[in-house]
Design an enzyme around this catalytic site. Structure first.
Site, PDB file in Angstrom:
ATOM      1  N   ARG A   1       0.879  -1.189   0.000  1.00 41.99           N
ATOM      2  CA  ARG A   1       0.000   0.000   0.000  1.00 41.99           C
ATOM      3  C   ARG A   1       0.906   1.225   0.000  1.00 41.99           C
ATOM      4  O   ARG A   1       1.661   1.429   0.953  1.00 41.99           O
ATOM      5  CB  ARG A   1      -0.903  -0.016   1.239  1.00 41.99           C
ATOM      6  CG  ARG A   1      -1.647   1.277   1.453  1.00 41.99           C
ATOM      7  CD  ARG A   1      -2.744   1.180   2.491  1.00 41.99           C
ATOM      8  NE  ARG A   1      -3.889   0.461   1.978  1.00 41.99           N
ATOM      9  CZ  ARG A   1      -5.105   0.469   2.540  1.00 41.99           C
ATOM     10  NH1 ARG A   1      -5.322   1.157   3.638  1.00 41.99           N
ATOM     11  NH2 ARG A   1      -6.092  -0.205   1.999  1.00 41.99           N
TER      12      ARG A   1
ATOM     13  N   HIS B   1      -7.386   1.028  -6.323  1.00 40.12           N
ATOM     14  CA  HIS B   1      -7.609   0.093  -5.206  1.00 40.12           C
ATOM     15  C   HIS B   1      -8.329  -1.147  -5.759  1.00 40.12           C
ATOM     16  O   HIS B   1      -9.497  -1.407  -5.444  1.00 40.12           O
ATOM     17  CB  HIS B   1      -8.440   0.794  -4.131  1.00 40.12           C
ATOM     18  CG  HIS B   1      -8.420   0.117  -2.796  1.00 40.12           C
ATOM     19  ND1 HIS B   1      -7.614  -0.966  -2.499  1.00 40.12           N
ATOM     20  CD2 HIS B   1      -9.122   0.378  -1.657  1.00 40.12           C
ATOM     21  CE1 HIS B   1      -7.829  -1.335  -1.246  1.00 40.12           C
ATOM     22  NE2 HIS B   1      -8.729  -0.544  -0.715  1.00 40.12           N
TER      23      HIS B   1
ATOM     24  N   GLN C   1     -10.207  -3.938  -3.485  1.00 39.49           N
ATOM     25  CA  GLN C   1     -11.504  -3.527  -2.941  1.00 39.49           C
ATOM     26  C   GLN C   1     -12.597  -3.631  -4.000  1.00 39.49           C
ATOM     27  O   GLN C   1     -13.696  -4.110  -3.736  1.00 39.49           O
ATOM     28  CB  GLN C   1     -11.422  -2.082  -2.422  1.00 39.49           C
ATOM     29  CG  GLN C   1     -12.740  -1.573  -1.870  1.00 39.49           C
ATOM     30  CD  GLN C   1     -13.147  -2.254  -0.575  1.00 39.49           C
ATOM     31  OE1 GLN C   1     -12.354  -2.342   0.351  1.00 39.49           O
ATOM     32  NE2 GLN C   1     -14.391  -2.742  -0.500  1.00 39.49           N
TER      33      GLN C   1
ATOM     34  N   ASP D   1     -17.385   7.130  -1.207  1.00 42.40           N
ATOM     35  CA  ASP D   1     -16.166   6.917  -0.412  1.00 42.40           C
ATOM     36  C   ASP D   1     -15.939   8.199   0.380  1.00 42.40           C
ATOM     37  O   ASP D   1     -16.613   9.221   0.151  1.00 42.40           O
ATOM     38  CB  ASP D   1     -14.992   6.622  -1.372  1.00 42.40           C
ATOM     39  CG  ASP D   1     -13.712   6.189  -0.659  1.00 42.40           C
ATOM     40  OD1 ASP D   1     -13.749   5.967   0.569  1.00 42.40           O
ATOM     41  OD2 ASP D   1     -12.663   6.093  -1.334  1.00 42.40           O
TER      42      ASP D   1
ATOM     43  N   CYS E   1     -16.467   1.415   0.552  1.00 38.71           N
ATOM     44  CA  CYS E   1     -15.326   0.540   0.873  1.00 38.71           C
ATOM     45  C   CYS E   1     -14.942   0.595   2.346  1.00 38.71           C
ATOM     46  O   CYS E   1     -14.263  -0.304   2.834  1.00 38.71           O
ATOM     47  CB  CYS E   1     -14.127   0.899   0.004  1.00 38.71           C
ATOM     48  SG  CYS E   1     -13.510   2.576   0.273  1.00 38.71           S
TER      49      CYS E   1
ATOM     50  N   ARG F   1     -13.663  -8.987   1.166  1.00 34.34           N
ATOM     51  CA  ARG F   1     -12.228  -8.733   0.995  1.00 34.34           C
ATOM     52  C   ARG F   1     -11.431  -9.997   1.300  1.00 34.34           C
ATOM     53  O   ARG F   1     -10.488 -10.349   0.596  1.00 34.34           O
ATOM     54  CB  ARG F   1     -11.751  -7.589   1.922  1.00 34.34           C
ATOM     55  CG  ARG F   1     -12.262  -6.206   1.589  1.00 34.34           C
ATOM     56  CD  ARG F   1     -11.738  -5.684   0.265  1.00 34.34           C
ATOM     57  NE  ARG F   1     -10.290  -5.676   0.181  1.00 34.34           N
ATOM     58  CZ  ARG F   1      -9.508  -4.683   0.611  1.00 34.34           C
ATOM     59  NH1 ARG F   1     -10.043  -3.600   1.146  1.00 34.34           N
ATOM     60  NH2 ARG F   1      -8.185  -4.735   0.485  1.00 34.34           N
TER      61      ARG F   1
HETATM   62  N1  NVA Z   1     -10.127   6.607  -0.992  1.00 36.47           N
HETATM   63  C1  NVA Z   1      -9.783   6.098   0.311  1.00 36.47           C
HETATM   64  C2  NVA Z   1      -9.955   4.622   0.347  1.00 36.47           C
HETATM   65  C3  NVA Z   1      -9.668   3.997   1.690  1.00 36.47           C
HETATM   66  C4  NVA Z   1      -9.818   2.507   1.690  1.00 36.47           C
HETATM   67  C5  NVA Z   1      -8.351   6.482   0.650  1.00 36.47           C
HETATM   68  O1  NVA Z   1      -7.474   6.385  -0.223  1.00 36.47           O
HETATM   69  O2  NVA Z   1      -8.110   6.894   1.784  1.00 36.47           O
HETATM   70  N1   CP Z   2     -11.354  -0.483   2.413  1.00 31.92           N
HETATM   71  C1   CP Z   2     -10.076  -0.565   2.828  1.00 31.92           C
HETATM   72  O1   CP Z   2      -9.141  -0.739   2.046  1.00 31.92           O
HETATM   73  O2   CP Z   2      -9.925  -0.445   4.160  1.00 31.92           O
HETATM   74  P1   CP Z   2      -8.555  -0.306   4.974  1.00 31.92           P
HETATM   75  O3   CP Z   2      -7.994   1.070   4.659  1.00 31.92           O
HETATM   76  O4   CP Z   2      -8.972  -0.437   6.405  1.00 31.92           O
HETATM   77  O5   CP Z   2      -7.610  -1.369   4.539  1.00 31.92           O
END
Ligand code: NVA
Ligand code: CP
Length: 304
Positions: free
Chosen positions: A102, A129, A132, A220, A259, A287
């Protein structure tokens, strides 16, 4: 190399097979999977940003497939003090069977994959992502059947999730309508890719128009990880809350998707996210099943 960088980059047919495999794993129940397909295999999970679902679902998935996972905070690795991505990738390949990462910058993922001799999986970047969105499509199909030709509405920020939904709309052949405020559109290169590939997406700034007759309304957070302090969310997204008004124009069976993590009273009302249309807990659960499918494909070349 069986990397998962983005949904649209998978070889033809793999995305659908991954979902079939996830469905099989879900039906097999929890606990150690018979045959332990990843026995003795190890996954590194590198995080430059926080996570609840991604970290835990990947770790449990490895355990239940018979393998194990190592959590690595990027800041506590030598990477965090300047060791190159290329050198890190080369070293990790000498110990491990896969890397899930990540990252703040998508380029870090690409560079890791370019130098890695083991599969690399995108656990979220600033651009996409995919894991997800696989879980979201699995959830959609559990509730409403084949997603092909259905209408999905995306309301709010044109962020990493929106970009992966665009990729998925080509691969799974559904109609995607994105209502995003000015200045918060999806990634321009991905919009261009969609145009070049005749992907069935419409981008607009009217949430009501996007939701008309839609089968799912997705949103989101207004402020993604890394965007804190760079925008004034209340001002920009004022008109982009998912609420009952939007569901009034959607199809009768329309579902609500998010998500997570969610911010009640901002991108969605409590009434919607905690109401009967919401499938957010199933998305979170799926997931785990999708992660198992991705890992058994990437590490052991095993798909059902
Ligand atoms: N768009 C959000 C998704 C979190 C799972 C982020 O990048 O923080
Ligand atoms: N939806 C998702 O990716 O959650 P986290 O940021 O908790 O991994």
């Amino acid at each position: 190399m069986r990397n998962l960088i983005d949904i649209n980059l998978l070889e033809d047919g793999i995305a659908r097979k991954l979902l079939q495999t996830a469905k099989f794993y879900k039906s097999s129940g929890r606990g150690l999977l018979e045959g332990a397909p990843l026995l003795g295999r190890t996954l590194a999970m590198i995080f430059e940003k926080p996570s609840t679902r991604t970290r835990i679902s990947f770790e449990v998935a490895m355990t239940e497939l018979g393998g194990s996972a190592i959590y690595l905070d990027a800041k506590s690795m030598q990477m965090g003090r300047g060791e190159s991505i290329a050198d890190t990738a080369k070293v990790l390949g000498r110990y491990l069977d896969g890397i899930m990462i990540r990252t703040s910058k998508h380029e870090t993922l690409i560079e890791m994959a370019a130098h890695s001799k083991i599969p690399v999986i995108n656990g979220l970047t600033d651009i996409s992502h995919p894991c997800q969105v696989f879980a979201d499509i699995m959830t959609f199909e559990e509730k409403l059947g084949d997603i092909e030709n259905k209408i999905v509405a995306w309301i709010g920020d044109g962020n990493n999730m929106a970009n992966s939904w665009i990729h998925a709309s080509k691969v799974f052949n559904f109609k995607l309508r994105l209502a995003c405020p000015n200045g918060r559109l999806p990634n321009i290169h991905i919009i261009q890719w969609a145009k070049d590939n005749s992907v069935d997406i419409e981008i607009m700034d009217d949430p009501l128009k996007a939701c008309k007759d839609s089968d799912a309304i997705c949103t989101d957070t207004w402020v993604s990880m890394g965007d804190e302090g760079t925008i004034n969310p209340e001002k920009i997204f004022n008109n982009f809350q998912v609420n009952e008004k939007l569901f009034k124009v959607a199809s009768d069976n329309a579902i609500f998707m998010h998500c997570l993590p969610a911010h009640r009273g901002q991108e969605v009302t409590e009434e919607i996210i905690d109401g009967p249309r919401s499938v957010v807990w199933d998305e979170a659960e799926n997931r785990l099943h999708v992660q198992k499918a991705i890992l058994s494909w990437a590490i052991a070349d095993k798909l059902i």
